[in-house]
Design a protein around this motif. Sequence first.
Motif, short mmCIF file in Angstrom:
data_model
loop_
_atom_site.label_atom_id
_atom_site.label_comp_id
_atom_site.label_asym_id
_atom_site.label_seq_id
_atom_site.Cartn_x
_atom_site.Cartn_y
_atom_site.Cartn_z
N TYR A 20 -6.35 -1.07 -11.80
CA TYR A 20 -6.28 -1.14 -13.07
C TYR A 20 -7.54 -0.80 -14.07
O TYR A 20 -7.05 0.07 -13.86
CB TYR A 20 -7.34 -2.93 -12.40
CG TYR A 20 -8.10 -2.25 -11.23
CD1 TYR A 20 -8.69 -1.11 -11.15
CD2 TYR A 20 -7.91 -2.57 -10.33
CE1 TYR A 20 -9.80 -1.10 -10.89
CE2 TYR A 20 -8.31 -1.37 -8.83
CZ TYR A 20 -9.66 -0.98 -9.19
OH TYR A 20 -10.30 -0.22 -8.07
N ASN A 78 -10.66 -5.85 0.55
CA ASN A 78 -11.06 -7.54 -0.81
C ASN A 78 -9.91 -7.95 -0.80
O ASN A 78 -9.61 -9.04 -0.45
CB ASN A 78 -11.27 -6.31 -1.71
CG ASN A 78 -11.99 -7.66 -2.45
OD1 ASN A 78 -12.72 -8.34 -2.73
ND2 ASN A 78 -11.50 -8.02 -4.00
N ALA A 79 -8.17 -7.59 -0.67
CA ALA A 79 -6.90 -8.26 -0.98
C ALA A 79 -6.95 -8.74 0.31
O ALA A 79 -6.50 -9.82 0.49
CB ALA A 79 -6.11 -6.92 -0.76
N PRO A 93 -8.99 -8.62 -10.11
CA PRO A 93 -10.13 -8.29 -9.23
C PRO A 93 -9.68 -8.77 -7.37
O PRO A 93 -10.65 -8.00 -6.30
CB PRO A 93 -11.15 -9.46 -9.34
CG PRO A 93 -10.37 -9.08 -11.47
CD PRO A 93 -9.30 -9.19 -11.22
N THR A 147 0.66 -1.19 -0.09
CA THR A 147 -0.41 0.08 -0.01
C THR A 147 1.18 1.09 0.03
O THR A 147 0.84 2.07 0.62
CB THR A 147 -1.38 0.21 1.30
OG1 THR A 147 0.31 -0.25 2.57
CG2 THR A 147 -2.33 -1.04 1.01
N LYS A 206 -9.67 2.19 -13.29
CA LYS A 206 -10.39 2.87 -11.65
C LYS A 206 -9.64 4.40 -11.35
O LYS A 206 -9.17 4.86 -11.91
CB LYS A 206 -8.41 2.01 -11.77
CG LYS A 206 -8.09 2.77 -10.00
CD LYS A 206 -6.92 1.67 -8.74
CE LYS A 206 -6.80 2.65 -7.99
NZ LYS A 206 -5.69 1.55 -6.96
N GLY A 211 -7.49 -8.19 -5.84
CA GLY A 211 -6.16 -7.54 -5.43
C GLY A 211 -4.65 -8.40 -5.70
O GLY A 211 -3.29 -7.88 -5.41
N THR A 249 -11.84 4.12 -3.13
CA THR A 249 -11.15 3.03 -3.55
C THR A 249 -10.37 1.85 -3.55
O THR A 249 -10.44 1.21 -3.06
CB THR A 249 -10.80 4.21 -5.43
OG1 THR A 249 -11.73 4.61 -5.39
CG2 THR A 249 -10.39 2.67 -5.93
N GLU A 277 -10.73 -1.79 -2.49
CA GLU A 277 -9.14 -2.54 -2.34
C GLU A 277 -8.89 -3.81 -1.78
O GLU A 277 -7.93 -4.57 -1.72
CB GLU A 277 -7.80 -1.68 -2.98
CG GLU A 277 -8.88 -1.74 -4.96
CD GLU A 277 -7.72 -0.81 -4.86
OE1 GLU A 277 -8.44 0.05 -6.46
OE2 GLU A 277 -6.58 -0.16 -4.84
N ALA A 282 -2.58 -2.95 -2.68
CA ALA A 282 -3.98 -1.37 -3.09
C ALA A 282 -3.59 -0.82 -2.73
O ALA A 282 -3.25 -0.40 -2.89
CB ALA A 282 -4.70 -1.91 -1.49
#
Length: 328
Positions: A288, A304-305, A270, A114, A291, A272, A297, A301, A282
């Motif tokens: 992607y 989700n990752a 998708p 990150t 984005k 991550g 956002t 991410e 992320a």
Amino acid sequence: MKDILIIGAGPVGLYAWSCTGMLGLTGYIIEGNDSPGGQPWELYPEKQLYDMPGFAEIKTRTFIENLITQAERNSKQITYFGKTNILTVAETNDGFTVTLTNNEVITVKTILITSGNGVFTPIRLEHLDASQEYANLWYAVKDLTTLTNKKVVVLGGGDSAVDWANHLVEDNITNNVTIIHRRELYRAKESSVQKLQQNKITELKPYHIKDVQVHQHQITSLTLEHESNKTTLTLAADYFIVQYGAKVAPTMLDQFSVATTPMRKIIIQPSGQTSHAHIFAAGNCAYYDGKYYNMVTGFGEAINALFNITKIIHGNKYHPGYLSDIKK
Ligand SMILES: Cc1cc2nc3c(=O)[nH]c(=O)nc-3n(C[C@H](O)[C@H](O)[C@H](O)COP(=O)(O)OP(=O)(O)OC[C@H]3O[C@@H](n4cnc5c(N)ncnc54)[C@H](O)[C@@H]3O)c2cc1C
């Protein structure tokens, strides 16, 4: 061996830290700068945010402080290392051995990058001892109330310098503001430049800083030299705000064998996942198609990752459920 290393404690890394803890994962988070918070903390802490879900309006600084408080609730499981970067990364059979610049050697099963736009540090005023702190010399405005009715000098000619000069007057913080720029023309929005006159801001240009006078770790005055006729003048003030922009430290991406775009953004699926099955990304460092780069956002991410990282740690059938249900 711990579960995860998060690289970068900007807003997205901080949120990932919170979620990692709630998910019961163990590991580390590192931040290359002195303090966590990333771009919002370093570049625009006084700005009002209007695009955070659940907040009609919130000051950036308050929002980042909330993120830090929320994240630190999980500091037993996730160790934070500030002012720390990656030195080397070696892949092992079941994860990674990472050597950090603080001399720690850690082993982790997965990595979540990150790192945003990298570790950036403000471009500093010359003629000063770089190892010293000067209480009235600011590279970011983090506390407006201190400037109330003070004589403030803003250095720089870009958007942030011009915006801060205007903001100090328009928000009735002080009406004693001078801006110093080394060129005749600003590199800022024309509408903001026009406001400098309306706001009765003293404009000194084209001048560069020839010398800085210091007394007991405070800047007392600046000696300015006119770019063309070389005349000099001395300018005293209570506070000096330097807005020369930032430089980004070399990226640590070369340590990782992950696919990137020509602009060095990390390409993610998708899930991550990067091109390496155990490295995820992320936030602003991740790319992607289509984005939109903002904090919300990045937060999406990150969670989700992490959901997909728990599957690596606990097996593919594992489903963590809602985080608020597992961690109250
Ligand atoms: C002027 C401005 C105004 C903005 N306004 C808004 C807004 O109103 N709303 C909004 O949603 N977004 C806004 N944004 C965008 C928002 O700031 C970014 O989307 C957000 O900061 C991305 O967060 P991040 O955590 O991915 O990256 P960053 O904020 O860049 O944080 C990354 C962190 O990782 C650290 N780091 C990097 N590399 C390493 C390394 N190798 N080792 C250790 N640490 C590392 C960095 O020091 C940094 O702290 C704005 C941006 C700017 C510049």
